[in-house]
Design a protein around this motif. Structure first.
Motif, PDB file in Angstrom:
ATOM      1  N   PRO A 117       0.796  -1.218  -0.043  1.00  0.00           N
ATOM      2  CA  PRO A 117      -0.139   0.078   0.005  1.00  0.00           C
ATOM      3  C   PRO A 117       0.862   1.315  -0.129  1.00  0.00           C
ATOM      4  O   PRO A 117       1.934   1.083   0.715  1.00  0.00           O
ATOM      5  CB  PRO A 117      -0.745  -0.101   1.395  1.00  0.00           C
ATOM      6  N   VAL A 118       0.513   2.317  -0.865  1.00  0.00           N
ATOM      7  CA  VAL A 118       1.219   3.724  -1.077  1.00  0.00           C
ATOM      8  C   VAL A 118       0.659   4.359   0.272  1.00  0.00           C
ATOM      9  O   VAL A 118      -0.515   4.518   0.451  1.00  0.00           O
ATOM     10  CB  VAL A 118       0.943   4.126  -2.296  1.00  0.00           C
ATOM     11  N   THR A 119       1.580   4.856   1.035  1.00  0.00           N
ATOM     12  CA  THR A 119       1.389   5.659   2.280  1.00  0.00           C
ATOM     13  C   THR A 119       1.574   7.155   2.248  1.00  0.00           C
ATOM     14  O   THR A 119       0.908   7.972   2.756  1.00  0.00           O
ATOM     15  CB  THR A 119       2.202   5.256   3.438  1.00  0.00           C
ATOM     16  N   CYS A 120       2.308   7.714   1.229  1.00  0.00           N
ATOM     17  CA  CYS A 120       2.617   8.926   1.160  1.00  0.00           C
ATOM     18  C   CYS A 120       3.272   9.554  -0.194  1.00  0.00           C
ATOM     19  O   CYS A 120       3.846   8.510  -1.057  1.00  0.00           O
ATOM     20  CB  CYS A 120       3.765   9.357   2.139  1.00  0.00           C
ATOM     21  N   ASP A 396     -15.540  10.102  -7.873  1.00  0.00           N
ATOM     22  CA  ASP A 396     -15.849   8.799  -7.271  1.00  0.00           C
ATOM     23  C   ASP A 396     -14.870   7.643  -7.931  1.00  0.00           C
ATOM     24  O   ASP A 396     -14.239   8.100  -8.880  1.00  0.00           O
ATOM     25  CB  ASP A 396     -17.288   8.286  -7.860  1.00  0.00           C
ATOM     26  N   ASP A 397     -14.402   6.866  -7.127  1.00  0.00           N
ATOM     27  CA  ASP A 397     -13.486   5.863  -7.358  1.00  0.00           C
ATOM     28  C   ASP A 397     -12.165   6.392  -7.857  1.00  0.00           C
ATOM     29  O   ASP A 397     -11.753   5.742  -8.956  1.00  0.00           O
ATOM     30  CB  ASP A 397     -14.231   4.653  -8.349  1.00  0.00           C
ATOM     31  N   THR A 398     -11.665   7.264  -7.303  1.00  0.00           N
ATOM     32  CA  THR A 398     -10.482   7.558  -7.680  1.00  0.00           C
ATOM     33  C   THR A 398      -9.203   6.842  -7.710  1.00  0.00           C
ATOM     34  O   THR A 398      -8.579   6.795  -8.423  1.00  0.00           O
ATOM     35  CB  THR A 398      -9.796   9.048  -6.488  1.00  0.00           C
ATOM     36  N   HIS A 399      -9.615   5.979  -6.482  1.00  0.00           N
ATOM     37  CA  HIS A 399      -8.731   4.645  -6.600  1.00  0.00           C
ATOM     38  C   HIS A 399      -9.690   3.400  -6.318  1.00  0.00           C
ATOM     39  O   HIS A 399     -10.805   3.663  -6.002  1.00  0.00           O
ATOM     40  CB  HIS A 399      -7.565   4.843  -5.367  1.00  0.00           C
ATOM     41  N   GLY A 400      -9.030   2.258  -6.605  1.00  0.00           N
ATOM     42  CA  GLY A 400      -9.847   0.957  -6.277  1.00  0.00           C
ATOM     43  C   GLY A 400      -9.945   0.689  -5.024  1.00  0.00           C
ATOM     44  O   GLY A 400     -10.584  -0.455  -4.279  1.00  0.00           O
ATOM     45  N   HIS A 401      -9.429   1.438  -4.034  1.00  0.00           N
ATOM     46  CA  HIS A 401      -9.203   0.942  -2.291  1.00  0.00           C
ATOM     47  C   HIS A 401      -8.827   2.335  -1.331  1.00  0.00           C
ATOM     48  O   HIS A 401      -9.021   3.372  -2.306  1.00  0.00           O
ATOM     49  CB  HIS A 401      -7.954   0.124  -2.162  1.00  0.00           C
ATOM     50  N   PHE A 402      -8.834   2.438  -0.343  1.00  0.00           N
ATOM     51  CA  PHE A 402      -8.488   3.339   0.311  1.00  0.00           C
ATOM     52  C   PHE A 402      -7.628   4.035   0.116  1.00  0.00           C
ATOM     53  O   PHE A 402      -6.470   3.873  -0.291  1.00  0.00           O
ATOM     54  CB  PHE A 402      -8.271   2.904   2.119  1.00  0.00           C
ATOM     55  N   ILE A 403      -8.067   5.476   0.056  1.00  0.00           N
ATOM     56  CA  ILE A 403      -6.926   6.809  -0.476  1.00  0.00           C
ATOM     57  C   ILE A 403      -6.147   7.125   0.904  1.00  0.00           C
ATOM     58  O   ILE A 403      -6.631   7.496   1.845  1.00  0.00           O
ATOM     59  CB  ILE A 403      -7.596   7.788  -1.193  1.00  0.00           C
ATOM     60  N   VAL A 449      -4.055   2.427  -0.901  1.00  0.00           N
ATOM     61  CA  VAL A 449      -3.710   1.015  -0.619  1.00  0.00           C
ATOM     62  C   VAL A 449      -4.048   0.014  -1.666  1.00  0.00           C
ATOM     63  O   VAL A 449      -3.601  -1.018  -1.780  1.00  0.00           O
ATOM     64  CB  VAL A 449      -4.988   0.584   0.388  1.00  0.00           C
ATOM     65  N   ASP A 450      -4.374   0.329  -3.031  1.00  0.00           N
ATOM     66  CA  ASP A 450      -4.574  -0.233  -4.195  1.00  0.00           C
ATOM     67  C   ASP A 450      -3.106  -0.339  -4.803  1.00  0.00           C
ATOM     68  O   ASP A 450      -3.194  -1.075  -6.333  1.00  0.00           O
ATOM     69  CB  ASP A 450      -5.525   0.338  -5.103  1.00  0.00           C
ATOM     70  N   LEU A 451      -2.028   0.173  -4.158  1.00  0.00           N
ATOM     71  CA  LEU A 451      -0.705   0.072  -4.740  1.00  0.00           C
ATOM     72  C   LEU A 451      -0.393   1.221  -5.804  1.00  0.00           C
ATOM     73  O   LEU A 451       0.766   1.138  -6.236  1.00  0.00           O
ATOM     74  CB  LEU A 451      -0.367  -1.231  -5.197  1.00  0.00           C
ATOM     75  N   LYS A 452      -1.385   1.884  -5.985  1.00  0.00           N
ATOM     76  CA  LYS A 452      -0.914   2.803  -7.190  1.00  0.00           C
ATOM     77  C   LYS A 452      -0.982   4.281  -6.820  1.00  0.00           C
ATOM     78  O   LYS A 452      -1.509   4.710  -5.523  1.00  0.00           O
ATOM     79  CB  LYS A 452      -2.137   2.716  -8.174  1.00  0.00           C
ATOM     80  N   VAL A 453      -0.318   5.233  -7.586  1.00  0.00           N
ATOM     81  CA  VAL A 453      -0.323   6.546  -7.394  1.00  0.00           C
ATOM     82  C   VAL A 453      -0.850   6.958  -8.485  1.00  0.00           C
ATOM     83  O   VAL A 453      -0.579   6.555  -9.708  1.00  0.00           O
ATOM     84  CB  VAL A 453       1.142   7.094  -7.232  1.00  0.00           C
ATOM     85  N   ARG A 454      -1.666   8.035  -8.383  1.00  0.00           N
ATOM     86  CA  ARG A 454      -2.462   8.659  -9.521  1.00  0.00           C
ATOM     87  C   ARG A 454      -2.064  10.129  -9.406  1.00  0.00           C
ATOM     88  O   ARG A 454      -2.009  10.669  -8.640  1.00  0.00           O
ATOM     89  CB  ARG A 454      -3.942   8.427  -9.485  1.00  0.00           C
TER      90      ARG A 454
END
Length: 458
Positions: A117-120, A396-403, A449-454
């Motif tokens: 999960p990406v934290t920062c 909505d749904d900026t990510h697939g999991h908690f931001i 938490v979806d492992l991605k940075v947008r």
């Protein structure tokens, strides 16, 4: 009939047709066609096998491309309709006024490489570099304009919890903090070499921020870094020596977040004791305690001077504070799903309700009119401070999991050294209004938490 195909292309097509008919077992048709086309004896079983599926492959690819063209034409028609319905005024405003820019889906880039999960996230103040930290123990450096991974920085032995760019004399360092109890300093100009490790905290280090120069009376102006920890303390460090110059205690629980004012005079912290606190940087003395949230406060941030006019109106003040004054207004985001706006005395001005889950991170629009928030409900929300904090946009749904995090790219400084990465404030130069010599860069990054940075950009 004019010949569209070259002789080579025509020969390939003929062989493909013959091979296709042969595969269907139509021997008479095959023989007749071969005779008409005069293919001769060179079309043996091996050649037939080679060309057998070619015609069908070409056909399906043509159908697929036709569908793609139709989809693009539909999208083009939608965009054209949008352009046609826009007035010249709204178009010029959209193109020219960065203070009114709001992010829109889809993101310009989705950056994928982390295995946890990406934290920062944090933007380099000068270059188009973006740092992200994650629970996979690594920091990734991306080019946010190209959407490409530049390098992976390794050194921490547990989850990386926060990153920030900044440093002394207009120089730029990257600071990171981790569950391994340490803060590390990396030099971007030397391939992100680890130049210093700061031990001292007794538990996970949750947040780290460079303190802008200008903290009055401090001999280490520009060299200071503040960290927040699960050991209930804040620590101020001199990055040039690596020494902890002050430890601030007062929180009763884990300190989750810390944010300096644009001039470095004040610090704002918040955490598991459901409070946010304002401190004087030089003395470490408490200035105000913000009480009102019913759960852990995940994020806290000082409002930029560009927001003072809107927030002063919200607070019922007759005129806004001077732009040179820092720490006038504050925003906090909590696990109670609310965002609260406060004045410097700790008086609650407004509660913004709309998120369906924990509010994890906040950032003010440099133009001052908007506040952005991200949460565990997977949305990014835009609140209009000129309309009493009204929710004006939800992605909505900026990510697939908690931001977990959001940062705004620091502005481009017109006549000053490097910026510190917090609201685009120049390092080493104090002005009446820190926003006057900074042009807004409309770029936002989020991590999840979806492992991605947008990356959302104009």
């Amino acid at each position: 009939m004019s010949q569209i195909l070259t002789s080579k292309q025509a020969e390939e097509l003929h062989k493909s047709i013959i091979a296709y008919i042969t595969s269907l077992g139509l021997t008479q048709s095959t023989a007749a066609l071969r005779e008409d086309l005069n293919t001769g004896d060179d079309f043996d079983a091996a050649t037939s096998k080679k060309y057998e599926g070619l015609l069908e492959k070409k056909w399906t690819s043509v159908v697929r491309l036709q569908k793609k063209i139709m989809d693009l034409e539909k999208k083009n028609a939608t965009l054209q309709a949008e352009l046609d319905s826009a007035t010249p005024t709204s178009l010029s405003r959209r193109n020219q006024d960065p203070t009114s820019w709001l992010p829109r889906s889809p993101a310009r880039h989705t950056l994928e490489s982390h295995r946890g999960p990406v934290t920062c996230v944090a933007f380099h103040p000068i270059f188009s570099s973006l740092a992200s930290g994650a629970e996979d123990y690594t920091i990734k450096i991306w080019d946010w304009e190209l959407g490409e991974l530049e390098r992976t920085v390794k050194g921490h032995t547990k989850a990386v919890l926060d990153v920030d760019f900044g440093g002394p004399r207009g120089g730029t360092l990257l600071a990171s903090c981790s569950s391994d109890l340490t803060i590390k300093l990396w030099d971007p100009s030397d391939e992100y070499k680890n130049i210093r490790t700061l031990p001292g905290h007794d538990h996970s280090v949750s947040a780290v921020r460079f303190i802008p120069s200008g903290a009055a009376g401090s001999p280490s102006s520009g060299n200071l870094l503040v960290s927040a920890s699960r050991d209930k303390s804040l620590r101020i460090w001199d990055v040039s020596t690596g020494y902890c110059v002050k430890t601030i205690r007062g929180h009763a629980e884990w300190v989750r977040d810390v944010s300096p004012s644009f001039d470095g005079e004040y610090l704002l912290s918040a955490g598991n004791d459901n409070t946010a606190r304002i401190w004087k940087t030089t003395s470490g003395e408490p200035q105000a305690t913000l009480l009102g949230h019913e759960h852990v406060i995940e994020s806290c941030v000082f409002a930029p001077p560009t927001s003072y006019g809107y927030l002063a109106t919200l607070a019922g003040q007759k005129k806004p504070p001077p732009a040179s004054s820092s720490a006038e207004f504050i925003a906090t985001g909590s696990r109670d799903r609310s965002i609260k706006l406060w004045d410097a005395r700790g008086t609650l001005i407004k509660t913004l309700v709309g998120h369906d889950n924990w509010v994890r991170a906040l950032v003010f629009h440099p133009g001052g009119k908007y506040l952005f928030s991200v949460a565990d409900d997977k949305t990014l929300r835009c609140w209009d401070l000129s309309q009493e904090g009204k929710l004006v946009k939800t992605l909505d749904d900026t990510h697939g999991h908690f931001i977990s995090c959001i940062r705004w790219a620091p502005g481009v400084v017109k006549e000053a050294p490097a910026t510190n990465g917090v609201n685009g404030t120049p390092n080493g130069k104090r002005t009446e209004d820190p926003s006057t010599n900074v042009s807004i860069r409309c770029v936002i990054a989020t991590g999840s938490v979806d492992l991605k940075v947008r990356v959302f950009a104009s």
